[in-house]
Design a protein around this motif. Sequence first.
Motif, PDB file in Angstrom:
ATOM      1  N   ALA A 108      56.433  52.478 -27.823  1.00 31.25           N
ATOM      2  CA  ALA A 108      56.503  53.859 -27.340  1.00 31.25           C
ATOM      3  C   ALA A 108      55.102  54.449 -27.335  1.00 31.25           C
ATOM      4  CB  ALA A 108      57.433  54.682 -28.231  1.00 31.25           C
ATOM      5  N   LEU A 109      54.608  54.762 -26.142  1.00 30.73           N
ATOM      6  CA  LEU A 109      53.256  55.282 -25.965  1.00 30.73           C
ATOM      7  C   LEU A 109      53.306  56.765 -25.602  1.00 30.73           C
ATOM      8  CD1 LEU A 109      51.695  52.364 -23.879  1.00 30.73           C
ATOM      9  CD2 LEU A 109      51.594  52.718 -26.364  1.00 30.73           C
ATOM     10  N   ALA A 110      52.303  57.493 -26.010  1.00 32.25           N
ATOM     11  CA  ALA A 110      52.238  58.929 -25.738  1.00 32.25           C
ATOM     12  C   ALA A 110      51.634  59.196 -24.362  1.00 32.25           C
ATOM     13  CB  ALA A 110      51.410  59.633 -26.813  1.00 32.25           C
ATOM     14  N   GLY A 111      51.868  60.398 -23.863  1.00 29.42           N
ATOM     15  CA  GLY A 111      51.255  60.839 -22.618  1.00 29.42           C
ATOM     16  C   GLY A 111      51.873  60.213 -21.380  1.00 29.42           C
ATOM     17  N   GLU A 112      51.321  60.576 -20.243  1.00 29.82           N
ATOM     18  CA  GLU A 112      51.772  60.050 -18.955  1.00 29.82           C
ATOM     19  C   GLU A 112      51.021  58.748 -18.676  1.00 29.82           C
ATOM     20  OE1 GLU A 112      52.919  62.961 -15.856  1.00 29.82           O
ATOM     21  OE2 GLU A 112      51.595  64.325 -16.927  1.00 29.82           O
ATOM     22  N   VAL A 113      51.567  57.670 -19.225  1.00 31.92           N
ATOM     23  CA  VAL A 113      50.907  56.371 -19.188  1.00 31.92           C
ATOM     24  C   VAL A 113      51.081  55.722 -17.815  1.00 31.92           C
ATOM     25  CG1 VAL A 113      50.577  54.276 -20.536  1.00 31.92           C
ATOM     26  CG2 VAL A 113      51.767  56.207 -21.544  1.00 31.92           C
ATOM     27  N   VAL A 114      50.028  55.118 -17.296  1.00 27.42           N
ATOM     28  CA  VAL A 114      50.115  54.474 -15.983  1.00 27.42           C
ATOM     29  C   VAL A 114      50.763  53.098 -16.109  1.00 27.42           C
ATOM     30  CG1 VAL A 114      48.128  55.745 -15.098  1.00 27.42           C
ATOM     31  CG2 VAL A 114      47.783  53.483 -16.133  1.00 27.42           C
ATOM     32  N   ILE A 115      51.172  52.550 -14.985  1.00 32.25           N
ATOM     33  CA  ILE A 115      52.008  51.349 -14.949  1.00 32.25           C
ATOM     34  C   ILE A 115      51.337  50.123 -15.537  1.00 32.25           C
ATOM     35  CG2 ILE A 115      51.278  50.640 -12.632  1.00 32.25           C
ATOM     36  CD1 ILE A 115      54.845  50.467 -14.106  1.00 32.25           C
ATOM     37  N   ASP A 116      49.997  50.071 -15.530  1.00 26.07           N
ATOM     38  CA  ASP A 116      49.289  48.884 -16.013  1.00 26.07           C
ATOM     39  C   ASP A 116      49.674  48.519 -17.447  1.00 26.07           C
ATOM     40  OD1 ASP A 116      48.120  49.068 -13.578  1.00 26.07           O
ATOM     41  OD2 ASP A 116      46.082  49.426 -14.295  1.00 26.07           O
ATOM     42  N   TYR A 117      49.992  49.521 -18.259  1.00 25.33           N
ATOM     43  CA  TYR A 117      50.348  49.249 -19.657  1.00 25.33           C
ATOM     44  C   TYR A 117      51.699  48.541 -19.758  1.00 25.33           C
ATOM     45  CZ  TYR A 117      46.402  52.162 -20.972  1.00 25.33           C
ATOM     46  OH  TYR A 117      45.139  52.666 -21.127  1.00 25.33           O
ATOM     47  N   ALA A 118      52.621  48.888 -18.873  1.00 27.00           N
ATOM     48  CA  ALA A 118      53.938  48.228 -18.880  1.00 27.00           C
ATOM     49  C   ALA A 118      53.813  46.775 -18.437  1.00 27.00           C
ATOM     50  CB  ALA A 118      54.906  48.971 -17.968  1.00 27.00           C
ATOM     51  N   LEU A 119      52.806  46.483 -17.628  1.00 25.69           N
ATOM     52  CA  LEU A 119      52.588  45.115 -17.150  1.00 25.69           C
ATOM     53  C   LEU A 119      51.814  44.284 -18.167  1.00 25.69           C
ATOM     54  CD1 LEU A 119      51.632  45.945 -13.449  1.00 25.69           C
ATOM     55  CD2 LEU A 119      53.855  45.208 -14.332  1.00 25.69           C
ATOM     56  N   ARG A 120      50.849  44.917 -18.859  1.00 24.57           N
ATOM     57  CA  ARG A 120      49.975  44.154 -19.753  1.00 24.57           C
ATOM     58  C   ARG A 120      50.559  43.919 -21.137  1.00 24.57           C
ATOM     59  NH1 ARG A 120      43.669  45.443 -21.606  1.00 24.57           N
ATOM     60  NH2 ARG A 120      43.574  43.701 -23.105  1.00 24.57           N
ATOM     61  N   ILE A 121      51.194  44.937 -21.714  1.00 26.80           N
ATOM     62  CA  ILE A 121      51.644  44.837 -23.110  1.00 26.80           C
ATOM     63  C   ILE A 121      52.618  43.678 -23.338  1.00 26.80           C
ATOM     64  CG2 ILE A 121      53.016  46.025 -24.871  1.00 26.80           C
ATOM     65  CD1 ILE A 121      51.510  48.594 -24.112  1.00 26.80           C
ATOM     66  N   PRO A 122      53.625  43.435 -22.476  1.00 27.99           N
ATOM     67  CA  PRO A 122      54.486  42.266 -22.706  1.00 27.99           C
ATOM     68  C   PRO A 122      53.707  40.954 -22.703  1.00 27.99           C
ATOM     69  CG  PRO A 122      55.538  43.782 -21.192  1.00 27.99           C
ATOM     70  CD  PRO A 122      54.126  44.271 -21.368  1.00 27.99           C
ATOM     71  N   GLN A 123      52.629  40.878 -21.925  1.00 35.59           N
ATOM     72  CA  GLN A 123      51.807  39.669 -21.929  1.00 35.59           C
ATOM     73  C   GLN A 123      51.043  39.531 -23.244  1.00 35.59           C
ATOM     74  OE1 GLN A 123      49.343  40.068 -18.436  1.00 35.59           O
ATOM     75  NE2 GLN A 123      50.995  39.528 -17.026  1.00 35.59           N
ATOM     76  N   GLU A 124      50.539  40.667 -23.744  1.00 39.19           N
ATOM     77  CA  GLU A 124      49.792  40.642 -24.993  1.00 39.19           C
ATOM     78  C   GLU A 124      50.685  40.288 -26.184  1.00 39.19           C
ATOM     79  OE1 GLU A 124      46.629  40.930 -25.460  1.00 39.19           O
ATOM     80  OE2 GLU A 124      45.907  41.703 -23.532  1.00 39.19           O
ATOM     81  N   LEU A 125      51.965  40.676 -26.111  1.00 38.41           N
ATOM     82  CA  LEU A 125      52.907  40.407 -27.196  1.00 38.41           C
ATOM     83  C   LEU A 125      53.821  39.241 -26.847  1.00 38.41           C
ATOM     84  CD1 LEU A 125      54.004  44.044 -28.169  1.00 38.41           C
ATOM     85  CD2 LEU A 125      51.985  42.760 -28.903  1.00 38.41           C
ATOM     86  N   ALA A 126      53.312  38.313 -26.060  1.00 35.87           N
ATOM     87  CA  ALA A 126      54.120  37.213 -25.540  1.00 35.87           C
ATOM     88  C   ALA A 126      54.895  36.515 -26.650  1.00 35.87           C
ATOM     89  CB  ALA A 126      53.229  36.222 -24.802  1.00 35.87           C
ATOM     90  N   GLY A 127      56.185  36.345 -26.406  1.00 36.92           N
ATOM     91  CA  GLY A 127      57.060  35.681 -27.375  1.00 36.92           C
ATOM     92  C   GLY A 127      58.436  35.544 -26.773  1.00 36.92           C
TER      93      GLY A 127
END
Length: 250
Positions: free
Chosen positions: A170-189
């Motif tokens: 859960a991220l604060a603010g009006e987060v842009v789409i790049d975070y939804a694409l990158r974070i699952p890759q960073e937490l790959a499992g």
Amino acid sequence: QVPVLRVTGTDGKLRAVLFGYACHNTTMGFYFFCGDYAGYAQQYFEEANPDVVALYMTGCAGDQNPYPRGKIELAQQHGRALANSIQAALDTVPRPIRGPLAAKYGEATLEFAPPPTREQLLLMAEGTQEPQRGHAKRLLKQLEESGKIRDTYAYPVHVVDFGEDLTLVALAGEVVIDYALRIPQELAGSRPVWVAGYSNDVFGYVPSLRVLKEGGYEGGEAMRWGSLPGPFAPSVEERIIDKVKELAGK
């Protein structure tokens, strides 16, 4: 992608669904009470599933708008499409969500780019262009009261693990789409990762490095409507990703 969490009672009956989507809930631009496409999705799903509560959680929608837009019929059309997606998700084989529940909260220190000088702010405050004029006045007031313009922001980050079955970021603010694409890759499992925006604090847009370089409204111009100096420094994306990985134990 439409993530859906189903909630069933001890009797096996469906009690509620939580669904998400990464898009501004802004098909309409008027100032009246209206749930827009997400509200219509809730309405249509609940009509088709009596006694079930539908809940909506916004994803990383900062730079995503509905299209086409501008008419109430279009909000209804988008809502119908989303309701159909929720129903389609429920028709698949469900993945159970077990415990234990573990919630971790932290704050990433986000840096702002260097603000205008006092002389530049005075010139802007005497101008006629808005929102630059009002923004300059707010920063000058901040300078007078505290002796400086704030240069960092304490950015809330929440990571919630549902055992080994789901991670909610859960991220604060009006987060842009790049975070939804990158974070699952960073937490790959093996577990799915659900990324939500607008959580704990909504102060303005949170760009990725890509959006920051592009500039424009989400890249920093929107900050002029508030009291934050804006835009963020180029370190913004890595600071957030590092905090997410820290809380997730990666």
